[in-house]
Design an enzyme around this catalytic site. Structure first.
Site, PDB file in Angstrom:
ATOM      1  N   SER A 227       4.425  -0.416  -5.420  1.00  0.00           N
ATOM      2  CA  SER A 227       4.461  -1.007  -4.081  1.00  0.00           C
ATOM      3  C   SER A 227       3.883   0.014  -3.110  1.00  0.00           C
ATOM      4  O   SER A 227       4.547   0.999  -2.771  1.00  0.00           O
ATOM      5  CB  SER A 227       5.902  -1.363  -3.692  1.00  0.00           C
ATOM      6  OG  SER A 227       6.418  -2.354  -4.542  1.00  0.00           O
TER       7      SER A 227
ATOM      8  N   LYS B 192       4.178  -8.155  -1.026  1.00  0.00           N
ATOM      9  CA  LYS B 192       5.338  -7.320  -1.344  1.00  0.00           C
ATOM     10  C   LYS B 192       5.949  -6.724  -0.079  1.00  0.00           C
ATOM     11  O   LYS B 192       7.178  -6.637   0.057  1.00  0.00           O
ATOM     12  CB  LYS B 192       4.945  -6.198  -2.310  1.00  0.00           C
ATOM     13  CG  LYS B 192       6.084  -5.251  -2.659  1.00  0.00           C
ATOM     14  CD  LYS B 192       7.290  -5.969  -3.281  1.00  0.00           C
ATOM     15  CE  LYS B 192       8.500  -5.046  -3.453  1.00  0.00           C
ATOM     16  NZ  LYS B 192       8.329  -4.031  -4.482  1.00  0.00           N
TER      17      LYS B 192
ATOM     18  N   LYS C 270      10.181   3.683   2.468  1.00  0.00           N
ATOM     19  CA  LYS C 270       8.731   3.760   2.329  1.00  0.00           C
ATOM     20  C   LYS C 270       8.089   2.405   2.561  1.00  0.00           C
ATOM     21  O   LYS C 270       7.088   2.282   3.278  1.00  0.00           O
ATOM     22  CB  LYS C 270       8.395   4.298   0.935  1.00  0.00           C
ATOM     23  CG  LYS C 270       6.917   4.318   0.587  1.00  0.00           C
ATOM     24  CD  LYS C 270       6.505   3.140  -0.284  1.00  0.00           C
ATOM     25  CE  LYS C 270       7.236   3.110  -1.600  1.00  0.00           C
ATOM     26  NZ  LYS C 270       6.777   1.995  -2.466  1.00  0.00           N
TER      27      LYS C 270
END
Length: 301
Positions: free
Chosen positions: A98, A173, A241
């Site tokens: 990701s 995502k 993140k």
């Protein structure tokens, strides 16, 4: 099963190990590389441990990546002894990490310039989904490449969607992570409120699961908050993140994401208190600190 293929897998962490294991279990020849020592189950599956990412790319026709962040993918692809050094025309790189959608487009362009194909295919479902081969897989890339790799995706996941071109899988995502983060924050607020008001949070959760507030987050992470089981399926550090990617993308697009920013700050508060390696359901701890009240006592207390 179709004819066994030579497959590479780079990144054998909490998610990568079971994902790679499913490929090996299906009879494919697996070549792997990871920073730490591979877990016993991968070695026992018959996988060949390679000395570098370059060696994986040399020996495999399709190379899967499952790495923590954008710089990790860049280094593994284009650094010294990286994947790009081992590729020959006709091979395929599938990044299931990701990472940044913008950087993904640049990575794909560089790989395609070598005469190879590239798919970005981030996943959702956590460690549980990885082990059960029930991951949701969001794919960006050319339709023909997707169809060729899809039988391999089906060994690791159930809900597999070609979203669009390269980078669109990563964009999907990021959107997923926004929704998950906001739901975790909402469940945390609800349970902190209920518990401090004197209600039994377990019974509140049970009641809510039968109504319109029911969700997978309330079911799984609500239970974690009550039982205090914060061992990581997906770490706060990694979700931080992902939210950083969302906020950076929003700034570039001129989009306001005020609720996402709030969830990111809750996770930052957790990190500041030493909780960044816990499961992202532990985001509730930031709310508990502000309320001076825990949803439920810790088992060791």
């Amino acid at each position: 099963m179709s004819t066994p293929q030579n497959l590479g897998f780079i990144g054998l962490g909490i998610m990568g190990t079971p994902m790679a294991g499913h490929l090996a279990k299906a009879g494919h020849r697996l070549f792997v590389h990871t920073r730490s020592k591979p877990r016993a189950e991968i070695v026992e599956s018959g996988a060949t441990v390679c000395a570098s990412a370059r060696e994986v790319a040399q020996r495999a026709d399709v190379v899967f990546l499952m790495l923590p962040d954008t710089p990790d993918v860049q280094k593994v692809l284009f650094g010294e002894s990286g994947v790009a050094e081992g590729l020959t025309k006709g091979k395929t790189v599938v990044d299931m990490s990701s990472i940044s959608p913008i950087e993904t487009k640049a990575f794909a362009e560089r790989i395609r310039a070598l005469g190879c194909d590239y798919l970005d295919a981030p996943v959702s479902g956590g460690e549980v989904g990885a082990k059960a081969a029930s991951l949701t897989i969001m794919v960006g890339g050319e339709p023909a490449v997707f169809e060729r790799v899809k039988p391999l995706f089906e060994l690791m996941g159930k809900n597999i969607t070609l979203v669009g071109g390269n980078g669109d899988g990563q964009t999907c995502k990021v959107a997923n992570q926004i929704i998950v983060a906001l739901n975790i924050a909402a469940v945390g607020e609800a349970l902190v409120f209920a518990s401090k008001a004197g209600a039994d949070p377990a019974k509140v959760r049970q009641a809510l699961m039968g109504g319109f507030a029911a969700s997978r987050i309330l079911e799984v992470h609500g239970e974690r908050m009550i039982k205090r089981t914060f061992n990581p399926g997906f770490r706060i550090r990694l979700h931080q993140k992902d939210l950083s990617l969302a906020l950076a993308g929003a700034r570039a697009l001129g989009v306001a994401l005020p609720q996402t920013a709030g969830a990111a700050q809750l996770m930052q508060a957790c990190a500041a208190n030493g909780f960044e390696e816990l499961d992202h359901s532990a985001t509730v701890r930031a709310l508990e600190i502000m309320a001076k009240h825990a949803v439920a006592p810790d088992p060791a207390a």
